[in-house]
Scaffold this motif. Structure first.
Motif, PDB file in Angstrom:
ATOM      1  N   SER A  47     -10.884  23.493  -1.204  1.00  0.00           N
ATOM      2  CA  SER A  47      -9.755  24.380  -1.437  1.00  0.00           C
ATOM      3  C   SER A  47      -9.253  24.262  -2.874  1.00  0.00           C
ATOM      4  CB  SER A  47      -8.630  24.053  -0.451  1.00  0.00           C
ATOM      5  OG  SER A  47      -7.532  24.901  -0.654  1.00  0.00           O
ATOM      6  N   ALA A  48      -9.106  23.031  -3.351  1.00  0.00           N
ATOM      7  CA  ALA A  48      -8.652  22.813  -4.732  1.00  0.00           C
ATOM      8  C   ALA A  48      -9.665  23.364  -5.731  1.00  0.00           C
ATOM      9  CB  ALA A  48      -8.404  21.326  -4.970  1.00  0.00           C
ATOM     10  N   MET A  85       6.731  19.591  12.681  1.00  0.00           N
ATOM     11  CA  MET A  85       5.807  18.657  12.049  1.00  0.00           C
ATOM     12  C   MET A  85       5.242  19.315  10.797  1.00  0.00           C
ATOM     13  SD  MET A  85       4.097  15.800  11.912  1.00  0.00           S
ATOM     14  CE  MET A  85       4.230  14.976  13.464  1.00  0.00           C
ATOM     15  N   PRO A  86       5.561  18.784   9.627  1.00  0.00           N
ATOM     16  CA  PRO A  86       5.011  19.385   8.414  1.00  0.00           C
ATOM     17  C   PRO A  86       3.498  19.164   8.328  1.00  0.00           C
ATOM     18  CG  PRO A  86       6.484  17.558   7.889  1.00  0.00           C
ATOM     19  CD  PRO A  86       6.456  17.697   9.366  1.00  0.00           C
ATOM     20  N   LEU A  87       2.790  20.173   7.851  1.00  0.00           N
ATOM     21  CA  LEU A  87       1.342  20.077   7.663  1.00  0.00           C
ATOM     22  C   LEU A  87       1.003  19.702   6.224  1.00  0.00           C
ATOM     23  CD1 LEU A  87       0.305  23.274   9.664  1.00  0.00           C
ATOM     24  CD2 LEU A  87       0.462  20.902  10.482  1.00  0.00           C
ATOM     25  N   SER A  88       1.929  19.991   5.319  1.00  0.00           N
ATOM     26  CA  SER A  88       1.745  19.674   3.905  1.00  0.00           C
ATOM     27  C   SER A  88       3.110  19.677   3.235  1.00  0.00           C
ATOM     28  CB  SER A  88       0.810  20.687   3.242  1.00  0.00           C
ATOM     29  OG  SER A  88       1.354  21.983   3.336  1.00  0.00           O
ATOM     30  N   PRO A 107      -1.842  15.995  11.671  1.00  0.00           N
ATOM     31  CA  PRO A 107      -1.203  17.216  12.190  1.00  0.00           C
ATOM     32  C   PRO A 107      -2.088  18.455  12.020  1.00  0.00           C
ATOM     33  CG  PRO A 107       0.361  15.963  10.882  1.00  0.00           C
ATOM     34  CD  PRO A 107      -0.972  15.311  10.704  1.00  0.00           C
ATOM     35  N   LEU A 108      -2.814  18.539  10.905  1.00  0.00           N
ATOM     36  CA  LEU A 108      -3.697  19.688  10.702  1.00  0.00           C
ATOM     37  C   LEU A 108      -4.867  19.667  11.676  1.00  0.00           C
ATOM     38  CD1 LEU A 108      -3.590  19.933   6.837  1.00  0.00           C
ATOM     39  CD2 LEU A 108      -3.050  21.771   8.429  1.00  0.00           C
ATOM     40  N   GLU A 109      -5.420  18.487  11.920  1.00  0.00           N
ATOM     41  CA  GLU A 109      -6.529  18.391  12.892  1.00  0.00           C
ATOM     42  C   GLU A 109      -6.054  18.764  14.296  1.00  0.00           C
ATOM     43  OE1 GLU A 109      -9.478  15.071  10.879  1.00  0.00           O
ATOM     44  OE2 GLU A 109      -8.036  14.402  12.374  1.00  0.00           O
ATOM     45  N   GLN A 110      -4.844  18.372  14.639  1.00  0.00           N
ATOM     46  CA  GLN A 110      -4.318  18.699  15.963  1.00  0.00           C
ATOM     47  C   GLN A 110      -3.983  20.182  16.098  1.00  0.00           C
ATOM     48  OE1 GLN A 110      -1.070  15.964  16.474  1.00  0.00           O
ATOM     49  NE2 GLN A 110      -2.422  14.267  17.007  1.00  0.00           N
ATOM     50  N   ALA A 111      -3.624  20.816  14.995  1.00  0.00           N
ATOM     51  CA  ALA A 111      -3.251  22.229  15.038  1.00  0.00           C
ATOM     52  C   ALA A 111      -4.461  23.159  15.061  1.00  0.00           C
ATOM     53  CB  ALA A 111      -2.372  22.575  13.837  1.00  0.00           C
ATOM     54  N   SER A 112      -5.641  22.650  14.756  1.00  0.00           N
ATOM     55  CA  SER A 112      -6.836  23.500  14.716  1.00  0.00           C
ATOM     56  C   SER A 112      -7.749  23.185  15.893  1.00  0.00           C
ATOM     57  CB  SER A 112      -7.567  23.323  13.390  1.00  0.00           C
ATOM     58  OG  SER A 112      -7.906  21.976  13.206  1.00  0.00           O
ATOM     59  N   HIS A 113      -8.514  24.205  16.308  1.00  0.00           N
ATOM     60  CA  HIS A 113      -9.396  24.057  17.461  1.00  0.00           C
ATOM     61  C   HIS A 113     -10.814  23.648  17.090  1.00  0.00           C
ATOM     62  CE1 HIS A 113      -6.084  26.506  18.973  1.00  0.00           C
ATOM     63  NE2 HIS A 113      -6.340  25.922  20.127  1.00  0.00           N
ATOM     64  N   GLU A 117     -11.686  26.512  11.697  1.00  0.00           N
ATOM     65  CA  GLU A 117     -10.245  26.770  11.715  1.00  0.00           C
ATOM     66  C   GLU A 117      -9.500  25.734  10.875  1.00  0.00           C
ATOM     67  OE1 GLU A 117      -6.932  26.723  15.150  1.00  0.00           O
ATOM     68  OE2 GLU A 117      -8.666  28.005  15.571  1.00  0.00           O
ATOM     69  N   LEU A 118      -9.953  24.496  10.911  1.00  0.00           N
ATOM     70  CA  LEU A 118      -9.338  23.436  10.113  1.00  0.00           C
ATOM     71  C   LEU A 118      -9.468  23.732   8.617  1.00  0.00           C
ATOM     72  CD1 LEU A 118      -7.994  20.624   9.880  1.00  0.00           C
ATOM     73  CD2 LEU A 118     -10.304  19.664   9.911  1.00  0.00           C
ATOM     74  N   VAL A 119     -10.649  24.149   8.184  1.00  0.00           N
ATOM     75  CA  VAL A 119     -10.873  24.474   6.772  1.00  0.00           C
ATOM     76  C   VAL A 119      -9.944  25.610   6.337  1.00  0.00           C
ATOM     77  CG1 VAL A 119     -12.574  25.393   5.135  1.00  0.00           C
ATOM     78  CG2 VAL A 119     -13.231  23.594   6.734  1.00  0.00           C
ATOM     79  N   ASP A 120      -9.806  26.636   7.175  1.00  0.00           N
ATOM     80  CA  ASP A 120      -8.904  27.745   6.867  1.00  0.00           C
ATOM     81  C   ASP A 120      -7.448  27.282   6.789  1.00  0.00           C
ATOM     82  OD1 ASP A 120     -10.909  29.620   6.689  1.00  0.00           O
ATOM     83  OD2 ASP A 120     -10.642  30.368   8.733  1.00  0.00           O
ATOM     84  N   LEU A 121      -7.050  26.461   7.732  1.00  0.00           N
ATOM     85  CA  LEU A 121      -5.673  25.973   7.763  1.00  0.00           C
ATOM     86  C   LEU A 121      -5.367  25.086   6.555  1.00  0.00           C
ATOM     87  CD1 LEU A 121      -3.139  26.172   9.456  1.00  0.00           C
ATOM     88  CD2 LEU A 121      -3.964  24.272  10.840  1.00  0.00           C
ATOM     89  N   VAL A 122      -6.317  24.248   6.176  1.00  0.00           N
ATOM     90  CA  VAL A 122      -6.144  23.409   4.986  1.00  0.00           C
ATOM     91  C   VAL A 122      -5.941  24.299   3.759  1.00  0.00           C
ATOM     92  CG1 VAL A 122      -7.364  21.867   3.379  1.00  0.00           C
ATOM     93  CG2 VAL A 122      -7.325  21.349   5.822  1.00  0.00           C
ATOM     94  N   HIS A 123      -6.781  25.328   3.624  1.00  0.00           N
ATOM     95  CA  HIS A 123      -6.662  26.205   2.458  1.00  0.00           C
ATOM     96  C   HIS A 123      -5.324  26.940   2.471  1.00  0.00           C
ATOM     97  CE1 HIS A 123      -8.046  28.276  -1.060  1.00  0.00           C
ATOM     98  NE2 HIS A 123      -7.798  29.445  -0.504  1.00  0.00           N
ATOM     99  N   GLN A 124      -4.890  27.392   3.635  1.00  0.00           N
ATOM    100  CA  GLN A 124      -3.584  28.050   3.718  1.00  0.00           C
ATOM    101  C   GLN A 124      -2.476  27.113   3.253  1.00  0.00           C
ATOM    102  OE1 GLN A 124      -2.834  29.644   7.627  1.00  0.00           O
ATOM    103  NE2 GLN A 124      -4.800  30.710   7.678  1.00  0.00           N
TER     104      GLN A 124
END
Length: 152
Positions: A47-48, A85-88, A107-113, A117-124
């Motif tokens: 993402s960075a 729960m903050p994700l970032s 928290p990000l791993e728990q929020a994604s299925h 989806e995790l990669v997308d959520l991290v980038h968001q």
């Protein structure tokens, strides 16, 4: 009764039941060989790097941290504004320190299925934190990923 003598190297590879460490279940050249934390680190770095291609040196002055869970101070700040729960989170730069974006792995791993989806959520999360630091919209930070919303 015959007693087997083991050499020191055999003893270290075997437990008392005659079974020892197994080799990796997944060959090292496959992506699944990496641990979950390593794959998460890869997602944050990707993402960075994606944003770095667009923003170059402006993004290079931001430090990225990967933390398993948010600390007590971040949780208190989130509770004060009604977040669960903050994700970032992000900390702006001062004269003494660089800007910093913290991404919370569990928290990000728990929020994604799944991993996609995790990669997308991290980038968001990364894009939103960069946008907050620079006082821009997510679309301005990454127009390919965040299409222009007509409601803005």
């Amino acid at each position: 009764m015959e007693h087997n003598q083991h050499t020191p190297t055999q003893r270290s590879r075997r437990n008392r039941h005659g079974r020892g460490r197994r080799g990796p279940l997944m060959p090292m050249h496959l992506p699944a060989y990496r641990t979950r934390p390593e794959r998460f680190d890869d997602a944050v770095m990707a993402s960075a790097q994606r944003l770095g291609e667009r923003w170059g040196s402006k993004l290079a002055i931001i430090d990225f941290r990967i933390i398993p869970v948010p600390g007590e101070k971040v949780m208190t700040q989130a509770a004060a504004v009604g977040d669960r729960m903050p994700l970032s989170s992000a900390r702006p730069a001062t004269a003494q320190r660089r800007a910093r974006i913290s991404v919370y792995r569990l928290p990000l791993e728990q929020a994604s299925h799944n991993h996609t989806e995790l990669v997308d959520l991290v980038h968001q999360c990364v894009v939103h934190e960069v946008a907050n630091l620079w006082m821009l919209t997510p679309h301005d930070v990454d127009p390919e990923y965040f299409p222009k919303d007509p409601d803005f």
